[in-house]
Design an enzyme around this catalytic site. Structure first.
Site, mmCIF file in Angstrom:
data_model
loop_
_atom_site.group_PDB
_atom_site.id
_atom_site.type_symbol
_atom_site.label_atom_id
_atom_site.label_comp_id
_atom_site.label_asym_id
_atom_site.label_seq_id
_atom_site.Cartn_x
_atom_site.Cartn_y
_atom_site.Cartn_z
ATOM 1 N N ASP A 219 17.150 -35.555 40.386
ATOM 2 C CA ASP A 219 15.725 -35.528 40.674
ATOM 3 C C ASP A 219 14.965 -35.731 39.357
ATOM 4 O OD1 ASP A 219 13.244 -34.800 42.022
ATOM 5 O OD2 ASP A 219 13.426 -32.899 40.963
ATOM 6 N N ASP B 234 11.086 -34.962 38.686
ATOM 7 C CA ASP B 234 10.060 -33.992 38.289
ATOM 8 C C ASP B 234 10.558 -32.560 38.445
ATOM 9 O OD1 ASP B 234 8.049 -35.963 37.702
ATOM 10 O OD2 ASP B 234 7.911 -36.303 39.865
#
Ligand SMILES: [Zn+2]
Length: 215
Positions: A26, A28
């Site tokens: 991922d 953020d």
């Protein structure tokens, strides 16, 4: 659909073995600090140790594929071009700081539905982007891992047949649990992740039997 626009970015490095395991990561709150809807390269801050860990995992044979929900595009907050410029800056920073080359970056530009659930096949916790990457880059999902800071990341990894790590640093606030959302492990920093994957994920030539779900 818009996904096809991403195909040119998905080029496996020549050194990568076919059917290698991947680390799906991922963006953020996991790879970089979470600055909501940010597309300004000047505000890009990597999590401590992330680049170094990615370099070691790449050397060990893991493909590195970033999977990110970017509903800011669907909300009209920034354009796809603006995100592409951020992606290029992110790739360049990883390359210059740690010699890391991402094998792929896949994003969902869509909004969730009114209930907050994906309205498409690509927004995490759906597994569409992981499955797309696996097909195009020839990745072994059963030996791959997803790491992210929310349970939606965990669920997306499990839906794709991977093991999932929760990067447990405050990104998750709702804790809506289900069997698919139960992380295989929780880590609080990138160095822990490195030890875990190298011990349990194994090098690419490891037997698929290695690395059973640990809990
Ligand atoms: Zn989508």
């Amino acid at each position: 659909m818009a996904l096809s626009a991403r195909l040119p970015a998905l080029r496996a490095r020549q050194s990568r073995r076919p059917w290698a395991p991947a680390l799906f990561l991922d963006k953020d709150g996991t790879l970089v600090e979470d600055v909501p809807y940010n597309v300004d390269p000047a505000r890009l801050r990597f999590m401590p140790g992330a680049g170094r860990t990615l370099a070691r995992l790449s050397s060990a044979g893991f493909a590195l594929v970033m999977i990110t929900n970017q509903s800011g595009i669907g909300r009209g907050l920034f354009t796809r071009d603006a995100f592409d410029r951020l992606e290029q800056a992110l790739r360049q920073r990883l390359r210059e700081s740690d010699g890391v080359e991402l094998d792929g970056v896949l994003l969902c530009p869509h909004l969730p539905n009114d209930a907050g659930a994906p309205a498409c096949h690509c927004r995490k916790p759906a597994a569409g982007l992981l499955l797309q990457a696996a097909t195009q880059l020839k990745l072994d999902l059963t030996r791959s891992w997803m790491v992210g800071d929310t349970l939606d990341d965990v669920e997306a990894g499990h839906r794709a047949g991977c093991r999932s790590l929760l990067f447990d640093c405050g990104g998750e606030t709702v804790w809506r649990m289900s069997p698919l959302r139960e992380p295989d492990h929780r880590v609080r920093q990138w160095s822990e992740l490195e030890a875990l994957l190298l011990a349990q994920g194994g090098p690419p030539q490891a037997s698929p039997a290695a690395g059973p779900r640990s809990d």
